[in-house]
Each structure stands twice: as structure tokens, then as C-alpha cells.
Design an enzyme around this catalytic site. Sequence first.
Site, PDB file in Angstrom:
ATOM      1  N   ASN A 158      -1.392   3.247  -3.207  1.00 44.64           N
ATOM      2  CA  ASN A 158      -1.848   2.038  -2.519  1.00 44.64           C
ATOM      3  C   ASN A 158      -1.612   0.838  -3.426  1.00 44.64           C
ATOM      4  O   ASN A 158      -2.434   0.528  -4.281  1.00 44.64           O
ATOM      5  CB  ASN A 158      -3.329   2.188  -2.168  1.00 44.64           C
ATOM      6  CG  ASN A 158      -3.866   0.963  -1.468  1.00 44.64           C
ATOM      7  OD1 ASN A 158      -3.131   0.018  -1.190  1.00 44.64           O
ATOM      8  ND2 ASN A 158      -5.152   0.975  -1.175  1.00 44.64           N
ATOM      9  N   CYS A 184      -3.733  -2.948  -1.343  1.00 51.47           N
ATOM     10  CA  CYS A 184      -5.085  -3.212  -0.884  1.00 51.47           C
ATOM     11  C   CYS A 184      -5.447  -4.664  -1.174  1.00 51.47           C
ATOM     12  O   CYS A 184      -5.425  -5.091  -2.324  1.00 51.47           O
ATOM     13  CB  CYS A 184      -6.097  -2.293  -1.559  1.00 51.47           C
ATOM     14  SG  CYS A 184      -7.772  -2.630  -0.985  1.00 51.47           S
ATOM     15  N   THR A 198      -3.126  -3.801   5.621  1.00 52.50           N
ATOM     16  CA  THR A 198      -3.714  -4.864   6.447  1.00 52.50           C
ATOM     17  C   THR A 198      -3.169  -6.243   6.075  1.00 52.50           C
ATOM     18  O   THR A 198      -2.702  -6.475   4.974  1.00 52.50           O
ATOM     19  CB  THR A 198      -5.237  -4.887   6.275  1.00 52.50           C
ATOM     20  OG1 THR A 198      -5.544  -4.985   4.890  1.00 52.50           O
ATOM     21  CG2 THR A 198      -5.862  -3.631   6.852  1.00 52.50           C
TER      22      THR A 198
END
Lengths: 241, 304
Positions: B127, B130, B193
Site C-alpha cells: 500500500n 494510503c 481512494t
Amino acid sequence: MKLTTLEVISNRQLNPRTYELILSGDIPPVKSGQFADLAVKGWFLKRPFSIADCEGGRITVLYKAIGGGTREMAGWKKGDTTDALVCIGEGFDTSACLKPLLVGGGIGAAPLYLLAKEFNAMGITPDILLAFRDKEEAYYIDEFKALGNVYLSTDNGSLGYKGNALEALKYYNLEFDRYYACGPLPMLKAFAEYSRQGQLSLEARMGCGFGACMGCSIKTKGGPKRVCKEGPVFRADEVIF
Amino acid sequence: MDLRVNLLGYTLDNPVIPASGTFGFGYEFAEFYDINCLGSISLKGTTLEPRYGNPLPRIAECPSGLLNSIGLQNPGAQKVVAEELAKLGRVYGKKVIANVGGSAIDDYVQTASEFNNADSVFAIELNISCPNVKHGGMAFGTDPKVAAELVREVKKASTKPVMVKLSPNVTDITELAKAVEGAGADAVSLINTLVGMRIDLRTAKPILSAVSGGYSGPGVFPVALRMVYQVKKAVGIPVVGMGGIMTAYDVIEMMYAGAAAVMVGTANLVNPYACRDIIASLPRVMEELNISSLKEIIGRAHNG
């Protein structure tokens, strides 16, 4: 916990902003302090509401119409349906409590109604302290009086003692072996500082409502806990404010 | 009708994988349905040390989605390997993807290494995107040089294939995809996102304690689809597509754009049965669209 469709039986306005919503459907047994997550058309997330009563396949939700979603709910009519997750979370622990004090702040009194009924079923008449901003915000007074000894307070003195819930507790000289509080965070914090012998029902902005997203995790002495899953009821001595 | 796809040497019964951060460590959903129907699971983002994450509120509702600023709450890599994987193993028989976060290259390397001996993990998802952690997180995902260096170091230390989860909060996502491919990444997943915010109208203050958070949900689907399409064109490694997938139709569309498999995230939060329902309706949708094998439709939108 269960995902289901509920039908509106009634949706009654109790005061300028507070409503009593009765829903029916396939509802498993509810423990006081548990909540339901209701879908509102046009809004992405479901909304969590504590369950105020449960009887014969019906649940009662008491809510305040303050945001777009709850204002939409205020328009629900008999026969409307909503997708819902019901019976979520860990409820109040009523074991080993002979002299309970129930403390509700504003709309936070809602889950205490079912809790009072549970104590009645155990042969206990609880003391119930209801604190509101003012007389207009009050609701369910007679309903609570049918279940216990009701003490009232308002911030402006328009109903009962003039002062907040903790001041009222001292004024009325209320004793308890355990208190059960639900209301605004500052009230819960004040009670937790006053006495560790209590249970607090918290609220939080939630994502999922069933423990997946970690959106509502609070800090406790036992590590992070989710309001929706390990809560919404926590021991007063475990919450880190 | 063949729903199977291959991902990093592992055959998935279907291409549907719950996305990291929306499915916990999986076992919570076993209360709702038999999660063995899932193609795989991408676990909650894991860091070396336990993290509480950001203060509440962490969630703000939006049209067609929500903002979150969880901040990678997790119990830490050792506990994930020792406890969470064991709990999941009791209710899920297939292999999973471990999602790894960090705030320094060393963190990522050590965390990824913790999973080297975890047999139930078939791949690492790094990731680097984030938006909700102050140091690291998205910082690693916005600079191609930094991202490449990170991938090189993790590849050296990890015995598992490494998939890199990309941020959409960049000028050109293909630059990042190419950089991590060049550094040895085995796959990319996208999109994480989109950074957004909401303000409380009564208090005039940001709703999220972290001020901004990551926007997800069906509102981001067209953005995600476009980025998957672009990245598929730019790299040769497999692309895992995600971002606002709510239905089996969205799965097919994402695979047409180039996704070898898909991740379903926010849908799980509004309907805990979302992944099960999507998987159950895939055969019907395939029939409707004359698709006999999902493998064959990957990247179909790129043909002529």
C-alpha cells in the site's frame, strides 16, 4: 445481527424535532443497548439508531430530525419500507445490579426505555434521570414514569431541576450500585469521571455498522474497540476519552 | 461457464476479491455468509507496529460514496500473522493477499517479510497509496523514484509475489505503474481512494478529524475504470482493478478495461453480502453478454 427489510407501522412526531418510528419485520430478539442501522433512500450509508423498544416483531426507534437523512425519515409513512441491519452490537449488562440508575441525555434516553423494561421484568423499579436542553426537547416522560422513578433536569430549568445530568444526580441525591448512561460525549465523560460503576452507551459516525471498516474505533484500556461491534455499550472504567 | 482467473501464479475460482480495509481480516463476514465463495481476500492493511489510527470522526458520507480517514488501524504484523490469519483460516480455505503499509522503506520490508512463512498468503499488496497516514503511505505512491526504490527493497526481502497498490492522486498514474514494473513489481492494483473532504454545515468545521480523507464508492468507478484502462496499456504486468464496483456488470466492465481480477471495497460496507451477491450474479450476467470465460475478456476494450 441480521440484514432485513422493515416496514413502517407508524412515524409519530413527539416534539418539534423528535420522532417515534415503529418498524415491523423479521426481527430477532433484541437486547437493550443494541442498535439498528437503517437505510434512507438517496443516502449512501445506513444510519445507526439505538433500539428503544422491541415487542412482537416490532422495534421502536426514537430519532431527532437534524440532518438530511433524518429529515427524510421524518417523512416516512405507514407502509414505507427500509433496508436495515438489526440487533447490532453488545447491549447493556443488567447482571448483578439491584439498584440501577438510568441516565439519559437528550435523544440518548432512547435505549434506556428497553433497559427499564428489562429491569421491570427482573422485578426491579429503576431510578431514571432524564436530562434535556429544555422542555421542548423532552419526550417519553409518561412512558418512562410507567417503568420507574423519573427525575428530570433541563439546562434552562424549564422542566425539573435547572442544570446538567450530573448536577441533577447530586441535587436529587440519587444512589445506585450501577448507572447506565447514554447521551452526549461530555455528559458521558463527566459521569465516567464521577464514578467507575457505570456503563456508557456511545455513538459514532459509522461506515459499515458491523465491524469491518474500523470507522468507529475508540481507545479503551483494553486497546482499540469498535463502537459498532464491541460496543456501543462500554464499561465506564475502560473508555479513554 | 468459466469464472476462473489466474493471478500471480494462483488460480482464483472467480475474480472477486474484497478490497483491503473494507473486509477486516475476513472472519467478521463469515457471520453473514460462507466466505469460501470469494476468489481471495485482501487483508486489512498491516504495519510493523500496532496502530490505533486517526481520532474519530473517521467517516463522512458523500453522494455515491464516503470519505474515510481510518489511518491504518491494525494490530501489527506479528499479531496479524499469529492470530488474525489463524482466525481467518478457521473459516476460509483459500489463499489470501496480505496488504502491507509503512512509513519508511524499512517498515515495509520488515512487515512484508513477516508474511514470508505464512502459507495462506499467496501475494503481498504494497500500500503506497494510503492518503490517511502522515508519514509514508501516499508519499511513496506519488514519486516514481521513491516507489521504485521501495519495490526493489521489498522484492529482495519478500518470498511472495509483490503487487503494488497505486494512488489516483497523481498527475499520471501510468508513470507510477511503469516505475514499479521496472523495479520488479509482479502486479499493480488500482485505484486507492481519492483525497476529499466535507465540512459540517452547523459548525463550519471539517467533519473528519484528519480534515481530509479518501473518497470511495460508486462515484469513483468511472475514474477508476479510466485509470485501469490507461495502466493496462502502459504495463505488461497484471492489473487488478478496483474503485466503486457495486455489481457484476461493473466487474465485467472493469475486466474489459484490463483488470485480471477485481477488488470490491465500499460495497461491502453498505451491504455485507455484496461480494457474495456479485459472485452469484456473474454467471447470469456472463450469459447475458455472451461471455463463456472471464479469462478471455481481460482487456477486451483495448482490441481494435
